[in-house]
Scaffold this motif. Structure first.
Motif, PDB file in Angstrom:
ATOM      1  N   THR A   6      -5.912   4.523  -3.179  1.00 21.92           N
ATOM      2  CA  THR A   6      -6.841   3.961  -2.156  1.00 21.92           C
ATOM      3  C   THR A   6      -5.969   2.997  -1.302  1.00 21.92           C
ATOM      4  OG1 THR A   6      -8.751   4.336  -3.499  1.00 21.92           O
ATOM      5  CG2 THR A   6      -9.016   2.365  -1.705  1.00 21.92           C
ATOM      6  N   SER A   7      -6.117   3.075   0.076  1.00 19.24           N
ATOM      7  CA  SER A   7      -5.253   2.185   0.860  1.00 19.24           C
ATOM      8  C   SER A   7      -5.735   0.830   0.854  1.00 19.24           C
ATOM      9  CB  SER A   7      -5.353   2.927   2.410  1.00 19.24           C
ATOM     10  OG  SER A   7      -4.653   2.203   3.257  1.00 19.24           O
ATOM     11  N   LEU A   8      -4.612  -0.196   0.823  1.00 18.62           N
ATOM     12  CA  LEU A   8      -4.909  -1.642   0.970  1.00 18.62           C
ATOM     13  C   LEU A   8      -4.632  -2.171   2.334  1.00 18.62           C
ATOM     14  CD1 LEU A   8      -3.329  -2.516  -2.400  1.00 18.62           C
ATOM     15  CD2 LEU A   8      -5.856  -2.045  -1.896  1.00 18.62           C
TER      16      LEU A   8
ATOM     17  N   GLU B  52       1.797  11.966 -12.861  1.00 19.40           N
ATOM     18  CA  GLU B  52       0.485  12.175 -13.596  1.00 19.40           C
ATOM     19  C   GLU B  52      -0.272  10.783 -14.038  1.00 19.40           C
ATOM     20  OE1 GLU B  52      -0.537  15.111 -14.473  1.00 19.40           O
ATOM     21  OE2 GLU B  52       1.104  16.191 -13.306  1.00 19.40           O
ATOM     22  N   SER B  53       0.509   9.733 -13.777  1.00 22.20           N
ATOM     23  CA  SER B  53      -0.176   8.259 -14.372  1.00 22.20           C
ATOM     24  C   SER B  53      -0.798   7.760 -13.327  1.00 22.20           C
ATOM     25  CB  SER B  53       1.002   7.446 -14.883  1.00 22.20           C
ATOM     26  OG  SER B  53       1.919   7.085 -13.831  1.00 22.20           O
ATOM     27  N   ILE B  54      -0.525   8.167 -11.927  1.00 21.99           N
ATOM     28  CA  ILE B  54      -1.318   7.760 -10.792  1.00 21.99           C
ATOM     29  C   ILE B  54      -2.602   8.380 -10.709  1.00 21.99           C
ATOM     30  CG2 ILE B  54      -1.325   7.573  -8.307  1.00 21.99           C
ATOM     31  CD1 ILE B  54       1.598   7.639  -8.297  1.00 21.99           C
TER      32      ILE B  54
ATOM     33  N   SER C 229       0.797   8.747  -2.463  1.00 23.82           N
ATOM     34  CA  SER C 229       0.970   7.211  -1.905  1.00 23.82           C
ATOM     35  C   SER C 229       0.679   6.289  -3.233  1.00 23.82           C
ATOM     36  CB  SER C 229      -0.209   7.203  -1.004  1.00 23.82           C
ATOM     37  OG  SER C 229      -1.503   7.524  -1.630  1.00 23.82           O
ATOM     38  N   TYR C 230       1.151   5.217  -3.185  1.00 26.66           N
ATOM     39  CA  TYR C 230       0.671   4.235  -4.016  1.00 26.66           C
ATOM     40  C   TYR C 230       0.530   2.762  -3.454  1.00 26.66           C
ATOM     41  CZ  TYR C 230       1.054   2.508  -9.008  1.00 26.66           C
ATOM     42  OH  TYR C 230       0.714   1.976 -10.094  1.00 26.66           O
ATOM     43  N   PRO C 231      -0.516   2.382  -2.793  1.00 22.45           N
ATOM     44  CA  PRO C 231      -0.468   1.347  -2.054  1.00 22.45           C
ATOM     45  C   PRO C 231      -0.322   0.258  -2.791  1.00 22.45           C
ATOM     46  CG  PRO C 231      -2.273   2.895  -1.512  1.00 22.45           C
ATOM     47  CD  PRO C 231      -1.399   3.512  -2.559  1.00 22.45           C
ATOM     48  N   ILE C 232      -0.580   0.096  -4.155  1.00 21.30           N
ATOM     49  CA  ILE C 232      -0.478  -1.039  -4.909  1.00 21.30           C
ATOM     50  C   ILE C 232       1.108  -1.847  -4.764  1.00 21.30           C
ATOM     51  CG2 ILE C 232      -0.139   0.216  -7.332  1.00 21.30           C
ATOM     52  CD1 ILE C 232      -1.794  -1.795  -8.475  1.00 21.30           C
TER      53      ILE C 232
ATOM     54  N   PHE D  51       3.217   1.559  -0.891  1.00 21.39           N
ATOM     55  CA  PHE D  51       3.434   2.660  -0.224  1.00 21.39           C
ATOM     56  C   PHE D  51       2.160   3.367   0.298  1.00 21.39           C
ATOM     57  CE2 PHE D  51       6.813   2.332  -3.658  1.00 21.39           C
ATOM     58  CZ  PHE D  51       7.944   2.191  -2.809  1.00 21.39           C
ATOM     59  N   GLU D  52       2.044   3.153   1.629  1.00 21.48           N
ATOM     60  CA  GLU D  52       0.520   3.760   1.950  1.00 21.48           C
ATOM     61  C   GLU D  52       0.642   5.132   2.313  1.00 21.48           C
ATOM     62  OE1 GLU D  52      -2.308   2.159   2.497  1.00 21.48           O
ATOM     63  OE2 GLU D  52      -1.703   0.172   2.052  1.00 21.48           O
ATOM     64  N   PHE D  53       2.080   5.721   2.521  1.00 21.23           N
ATOM     65  CA  PHE D  53       2.109   7.003   2.695  1.00 21.23           C
ATOM     66  C   PHE D  53       2.716   7.792   1.529  1.00 21.23           C
ATOM     67  CE2 PHE D  53       2.385   4.979   6.797  1.00 21.23           C
ATOM     68  CZ  PHE D  53       1.088   5.393   7.491  1.00 21.23           C
ATOM     69  N   GLN D  54       2.843   9.021   1.581  1.00 25.48           N
ATOM     70  CA  GLN D  54       3.484   9.634   0.322  1.00 25.48           C
ATOM     71  C   GLN D  54       4.927   9.459   0.109  1.00 25.48           C
ATOM     72  OE1 GLN D  54       2.146  13.725   0.317  1.00 25.48           O
ATOM     73  NE2 GLN D  54       0.278  13.100  -0.342  1.00 25.48           N
ATOM     74  N   VAL D  55       5.265   9.183  -0.906  1.00 30.77           N
ATOM     75  CA  VAL D  55       6.699   8.992  -1.279  1.00 30.77           C
ATOM     76  C   VAL D  55       7.196   9.809  -2.421  1.00 30.77           C
ATOM     77  CG1 VAL D  55       7.138   6.807  -0.144  1.00 30.77           C
ATOM     78  CG2 VAL D  55       6.230   6.924  -2.610  1.00 30.77           C
ATOM     79  N   ARG D  56       8.348   9.955  -2.879  1.00 27.01           N
ATOM     80  CA  ARG D  56       8.932  10.719  -3.945  1.00 27.01           C
ATOM     81  C   ARG D  56       8.645  10.106  -5.285  1.00 27.01           C
ATOM     82  NH1 ARG D  56      12.544  14.645  -4.932  1.00 27.01           N
ATOM     83  NH2 ARG D  56      13.085  14.918  -2.809  1.00 27.01           N
TER      84      ARG D  56
END
Length: 249
Positions: free
Chosen positions: A196-198, A188-190, A170-173, A176-181
């Motif tokens: 953390t959900s926004l 590794e950079s995340i 996931s990458y809410p920033i 992407f609130e759910f897991q994506v490719r």
């Protein structure tokens, strides 16, 4: 439809939005907006900030900056179901958005450390390991290798193969609130705090087909195809108090 400029927005099943100029008995195409991978199911126009919000069957919401002529400025993928209803409200002070899919109400802050998701890059070979994709006949012949399927990293937008994008996150920033490719290097950079959900999610427990909101009282109404109408207390989300005299009964 924007009454001031006489512009109309039309979404179609291809995922494209067409901006039209209506003048008396004539109609002309101004531009087209492309960003969804599924059919457009809802549009919402903010005439003050001149922002367009579109929801689609690809479970995503896109914010388009029409007034600033910037095109897509924010991609939100907080739904696991098709967007069924239009968006209810954007609070100017806090930039919050409420939207409904079939049975989930989704609320998020739009300008809280947000970044625009990158446009997907096109390539004939993986931009990490340089292996050819299956349509790259020449490179497959020259290297005597089989072509690979193309994917895209949601964080950097690069075209990658499955071996170079084995991770999900996931990458809410970026919405992407759910897991994506994502590609392995971006994974590794995340950091953990980046996940953390926004947004907040509220179970509708009925098949929502329409929604409306009274921001002055912090109340939202949802109507469902199950013939149920629900009134929601959204004061924790919008930051106001219920009007006196309202009873939850």
């Amino acid at each position: 439809y924007d009454h001031e400029t006489q512009h109309a927005f039309v979404g179609d099943y291809s995922g494209q939005i067409t901006l039209l100029k209506l003048e008396q008995n004539t109609c002309s195409v101004i531009t087209t907006l492309k960003g969804h991978e599924g059919s457009i199911t809802s549009l919402w126009w903010d005439p003050v900030q001149r922002l367009l919000f579109s929801g689609a069957s690809d479970h995503s919401i896109i914010m388009w900056d029409i007034g600033g002529r910037k095109g897509r400025t924010l991609l939100l993928q907080g739904h696991q179901y098709v967007m069924e209803s239009c968006f209810s409200y954007i609070q100017p002070e806090h930039q919050s958005l409420n939207a409904c899919s079939s049975n989930i109400t989704y609320s998020c802050r739009l300008k809280r450390c947000r970044r625009c998701a990158p446009q997907w890059l096109e390539s004939d070979s993986c931009q990490k390991c340089e292996q050819p994709f299956f349509w790259n006949i020449k490179q497959m012949w020259d290297t005597k290798t089989l072509g690979l399927r193309q994917h895209h990293c949601r964080k950097c937008g690069q075209a990658v193969c499955g071996k170079c994008s084995t991770k999900r996150s996931s990458y809410p920033i970026m919405g992407f609130e759910f897991q994506v490719r994502v590609c392995d290097s971006c994974f590794e950079s995340i950091k953990d705090e980046d996940r953390t959900s926004l947004a907040t999610f509220h179970e509708g427990k009925h098949n929502i087909s329409h929604m409306s909101m009274d921001i002055s009282r912090g109340l939202m109404v949802t109507c469902g195809s199950d013939r149920i109408v629900k009134i929601w207390d959204m004061t924790p989300v919008v930051g106001c108090s219920l009007a006196t005299g309202f009873s939850s009964r």
